[in-house]
Design an enzyme around this catalytic site. Sequence first.
Site, PDB file in Angstrom:
ATOM      1  N   ARG A  94     -10.246 -11.798   1.606  1.00 32.96           N
ATOM      2  CA  ARG A  94     -11.102 -12.836   1.034  1.00 32.96           C
ATOM      3  C   ARG A  94     -10.416 -14.205   1.062  1.00 32.96           C
ATOM      4  O   ARG A  94     -11.089 -15.236   1.111  1.00 32.96           O
ATOM      5  CB  ARG A  94     -11.502 -12.446  -0.387  1.00 32.96           C
ATOM      6  CG  ARG A  94     -10.355 -12.352  -1.378  1.00 32.96           C
ATOM      7  CD  ARG A  94     -10.680 -11.515  -2.600  1.00 32.96           C
ATOM      8  NE  ARG A  94     -10.769 -10.105  -2.273  1.00 32.96           N
ATOM      9  CZ  ARG A  94     -11.100  -9.149  -3.143  1.00 32.96           C
ATOM     10  NH1 ARG A  94     -11.378  -9.472  -4.403  1.00 32.96           N
ATOM     11  NH2 ARG A  94     -11.154  -7.891  -2.775  1.00 32.96           N
ATOM     12  N   LYS A 147       0.833  -1.197   0.000  1.00 33.20           N
ATOM     13  CA  LYS A 147       0.000   0.000   0.000  1.00 33.20           C
ATOM     14  C   LYS A 147       0.871   1.252   0.000  1.00 33.20           C
ATOM     15  O   LYS A 147       2.034   1.210   0.412  1.00 33.20           O
ATOM     16  CB  LYS A 147      -0.887   0.019   1.254  1.00 33.20           C
ATOM     17  CG  LYS A 147      -1.906  -1.097   1.348  1.00 33.20           C
ATOM     18  CD  LYS A 147      -2.651  -1.012   2.675  1.00 33.20           C
ATOM     19  CE  LYS A 147      -3.684  -2.120   2.799  1.00 33.20           C
ATOM     20  NZ  LYS A 147      -4.825  -1.945   1.872  1.00 33.20           N
TER      21      LYS A 147
END
Length: 499
Positions: free
Chosen positions: A348, A274
């Site tokens: 996920r 990030k």
Amino acid sequence: MKIDIADSKMPKRGSLVLTVADGRQLGSFGQAADKALAGALTRAMAAAPRFTGAKGQWLELLVPGAGLARVLLAGLGKPTELKPAAFEALGGDAVRRLALSGETDLAIAAEVPKGGVLPAAEAAARAAFGARLGSYRFDKYRTTLKDKDKPALKTVTVLTSAVALAKKLHLPLAKLADGVEITRNVVTEPANVIYPATLAAECRKLAKLGVKVQVLGEAEMKKLGMGALLGVGQGSSRESQLVTMQWTGGKKGGKPVAFVGKGVCFDTGGISIKPAAGMEEMKWDMGGAGAVIGAMAALAGRKARVNAVGVVALVENMPDGNAQRPGDVVKSMSGQTIEVLNTDAEGRLILADAMWYCQEKFKPQFMVDLATLTGAIIMALGHEHAGLFANNDVLAERLAAAGKAEDEQLWRLPLGDAYDEGLKSPIADMQNIAGPGFGAGSITAAQFLQRFVNKTPWAHLDIAGVAWSKKDKATVPKGATGFGVRLLNRLVADHYEDR
């Protein structure tokens, strides 16, 4: 800070909060207080023409020499529109307004105005609940706070004409507040304090409430074939954990309700790292797990008549030399393979194995997962609603209703076969993100999760926009919100407890 509920009597010290309905209407206790103060309240309202008693209005009076230091008038708005949330806000706002005033004692007269249909006992119980939620602060690491910046309030007393029933109604709300506070605490803690092992230790503390806690380490998960979960954590020096929490307050042998939480204790993004700006906020990427822990604490604390299980997948997503790479293929516990195109779409992956394990081991009557899953949900819904996805309309409707009742709002978004097109991989059963230009990031993430649901009624809550707040509300101070605890507790209380 001690919170109590007592008879409606004029306090002799501290501060007093009185309710005022639209049109400057004081209740009977407010009128008695005005008389005791020689009409000071009536004069103050007359001198403040903009104060009408409308919802959210406040008027403060200093009353030296009367025993009380100050009286605050709180506008409730139209009596016919009053709901429990209004009295929660009353309690929360009152505490927040006076926390740094130097006052040690606060009395809140939770009086329902004429024309209101809310029972007096419920109004008082909700005001006490709101005061507890609104008083939350996380000052654990502040060592140089000056006295003027520290809350001085020692006691908050909610005044009512229905003391016994109000206290009874407040008991489960106090346990719910405990759960919310647990969630806020673990989400607020920095990542060098809360990481998979220490968050698992927080789960173990629920044993004192009668919750059965089991912690699986990497060796156990490897034997179970949880390659999707383990792949995310392999770049961290801290071992990943999978924790199950079981509360058996329902019928013996009855199918449990199940909650599954994403617990990425810190998310750098991994190799798909990030940007530096704002990365410190990624300590709260375990907000879904935090909500599940808090909800289990609330259910056990109030001894809910339900069998419930909470499953939290706890990892760190770090970019060391052993970290998962873009293009790696992992095999999930379900046997399905996943091409990892982006290591920052890690939530996920851990949920895929946690959800499959939950269904295989516990055979729940339904399963709800909570996750700070996608930035796309913030683009779609901002910070006012969490995204709701479900394969079962009844479960979706019950969740939405519970969210509305507890002011933890949900907005349902679609699932559909067309969205599966974006998850096709050329070398594996699926890829973990949709291809370039496909869009619908939150929906394709939910579509991915649905591939790890059997025939179990299931809902996915994407709470990325609501787990952390940058502004204060009456009962939700800036920072970790505890979103999901009240919602899940209400869902169970309204529909799934044994009667």
